[in-house]
Design a protein around this motif. Structure first.
Motif, PDB file in Angstrom:
ATOM      1  N   UNK A 105       0.716  -0.955  -0.102  1.00  0.00           N
ATOM      2  CA  UNK A 105      -0.193   0.056  -0.150  1.00  0.00           C
ATOM      3  C   UNK A 105       0.460   0.797  -0.132  1.00  0.00           C
ATOM      4  N   UNK A 106       0.748   1.734  -0.767  1.00  0.00           N
ATOM      5  CA  UNK A 106       1.823   2.851  -0.893  1.00  0.00           C
ATOM      6  C   UNK A 106       0.753   4.222  -1.108  1.00  0.00           C
ATOM      7  N   UNK A 107       1.536   5.397  -0.521  1.00  0.00           N
ATOM      8  CA  UNK A 107       0.791   6.755  -0.269  1.00  0.00           C
ATOM      9  C   UNK A 107       1.925   7.957  -1.165  1.00  0.00           C
ATOM     10  N   UNK A 108       1.158   8.213  -2.309  1.00  0.00           N
ATOM     11  CA  UNK A 108       2.779   9.686  -3.139  1.00  0.00           C
ATOM     12  C   UNK A 108       1.956  10.726  -2.024  1.00  0.00           C
ATOM     13  N   UNK A 109       3.198  11.897  -2.168  1.00  0.00           N
ATOM     14  CA  UNK A 109       2.452  13.127  -1.338  1.00  0.00           C
ATOM     15  C   UNK A 109       2.958  13.628  -2.673  1.00  0.00           C
ATOM     16  N   UNK A 110       1.667  14.492  -2.969  1.00  0.00           N
ATOM     17  CA  UNK A 110       2.512  15.552  -3.662  1.00  0.00           C
ATOM     18  C   UNK A 110       1.708  16.903  -4.372  1.00  0.00           C
ATOM     19  N   UNK A 111       2.154  18.079  -3.967  1.00  0.00           N
ATOM     20  CA  UNK A 111       0.474  18.835  -4.066  1.00  0.00           C
ATOM     21  C   UNK A 111       0.480  19.074  -6.063  1.00  0.00           C
ATOM     22  N   UNK A 112       1.815  18.861  -6.139  1.00  0.00           N
ATOM     23  CA  UNK A 112       2.192  19.151  -7.856  1.00  0.00           C
ATOM     24  C   UNK A 112       2.653  18.730  -7.992  1.00  0.00           C
ATOM     25  N   UNK A 113       2.704  17.838  -9.509  1.00  0.00           N
ATOM     26  CA  UNK A 113       1.994  18.043 -10.153  1.00  0.00           C
ATOM     27  C   UNK A 113       0.522  16.922  -9.897  1.00  0.00           C
ATOM     28  N   UNK A 114      -0.838  16.812 -10.282  1.00  0.00           N
ATOM     29  CA  UNK A 114      -1.491  16.251  -9.706  1.00  0.00           C
ATOM     30  C   UNK A 114      -1.507  15.082 -10.447  1.00  0.00           C
ATOM     31  N   UNK A 115      -0.897  13.886 -10.082  1.00  0.00           N
ATOM     32  CA  UNK A 115      -0.970  13.394 -10.063  1.00  0.00           C
ATOM     33  C   UNK A 115      -1.918  11.624 -10.564  1.00  0.00           C
ATOM     34  N   UNK A 116      -2.966  11.697  -9.886  1.00  0.00           N
ATOM     35  CA  UNK A 116      -4.159  10.521 -10.354  1.00  0.00           C
ATOM     36  C   UNK A 116      -3.892  10.063 -11.739  1.00  0.00           C
ATOM     37  N   UNK A 117      -3.776  10.689 -12.667  1.00  0.00           N
ATOM     38  CA  UNK A 117      -4.491  10.238 -14.145  1.00  0.00           C
ATOM     39  C   UNK A 117      -2.743   9.483 -14.188  1.00  0.00           C
ATOM     40  N   UNK A 118      -2.074   8.939 -13.463  1.00  0.00           N
ATOM     41  CA  UNK A 118      -1.186   8.252 -13.323  1.00  0.00           C
ATOM     42  C   UNK A 118      -0.836   7.218 -12.841  1.00  0.00           C
ATOM     43  N   UNK A 119      -1.965   7.267 -11.879  1.00  0.00           N
ATOM     44  CA  UNK A 119      -2.331   5.826 -11.138  1.00  0.00           C
ATOM     45  C   UNK A 119      -1.962   4.973 -10.921  1.00  0.00           C
ATOM     46  N   UNK A 120      -2.941   4.407 -12.214  1.00  0.00           N
ATOM     47  CA  UNK A 120      -3.212   2.446 -12.714  1.00  0.00           C
ATOM     48  C   UNK A 120      -1.577   2.546 -13.128  1.00  0.00           C
TER      49      UNK A 120
END
Ligand SMILES: Nc1ccn([C@@H]2O[C@H](COP(=O)(O)O)[C@@H](O)[C@H]2O)c(=O)n1
Ligand SMILES: C[C@@]1(CO)OP(=O)(O)OP(=O)(O)OC[C@H]1O
Length: 138
Positions: A105-120
């Motif tokens: 289970x991994x959490x990436x904390x990054x305010x910039x850039x918005x990375x949800x489109x790379x999640x999969x």
């Protein structure tokens, strides 16, 4: 008869952002994939925070130290190195100890850039390193 133990490892990593001259063509490495970013990541290696955190968790789960004990920070031989190579090393230690990986289970904390489109893509790619089904990596 031997009883099976479940071991849990926890990893963390943080890197500074750096400005870059490359503008919109710039990329950073996250979980082994190239993600467009208008910032660079300050690092000796490829600066893959996702894989570095997982490596620390793997090593910790089998009492094998942390990433810096295996790959010294600032050591020029790791300049620009792909973190998938560090991960291979950590996984080999886990397997040598007779353990197997069940779930990450991994959490990436990054305010910039918005990375949800790379999640999969990150999940699929990371899971492939461990030969895990992608629903075992969340
Ligand atoms: N105060 C510290 C910080 C780090 N280390 C070692 O360096 C490795 C990399 O640390 P980062 O914070 O740069 O990710 C870490 O795994 C430690 O082995 C240290 O000794 N003291
Ligand atoms: C693997 C190493 C090797 O220089 O990579 P870095 O890119 O320096 O990344 P960091 O997470 O700061 O510390 C781990 C280092 O040991």
């Amino acid at each position: 008869m031997t009883s099976k133990q479940t071991r849990v490892g926890m990893g963390f990593d943080a890197h500074r952002y750096l400005s870059t001259q490359n503008g919109s063509t710039n990329t950073v490495i996250l979980c082994g994939i190239e993600v467009p970013s208008t910032y660079d990541i300050e690092a000796n290696s490829d600066g893959d925070v996702g894989l570095h955190a997982i490596i620390d968790a793997l090593l910790g789960s089998v009492d094998a130290g942390d990433i810096g004990m295996h790959f010294a920070p600032g050591d020029t031989q790791w300049k620009g190195a792909r973190s998938s190579m560090f991960l291979k090393h950590a996984l080999a230690i886990v397997h040598e100890k007779g353990d197997e990986l069940i779930n990450i289970d991994i959490t990436i904390i990054a305010e910039k850039r918005y990375i949800s489109s790379y999640r999969e893509l990150c999940v699929k790619n990371s899971a492939s390193y461990y030969l895990l089904a992608s629903d075992a990596l969340v």
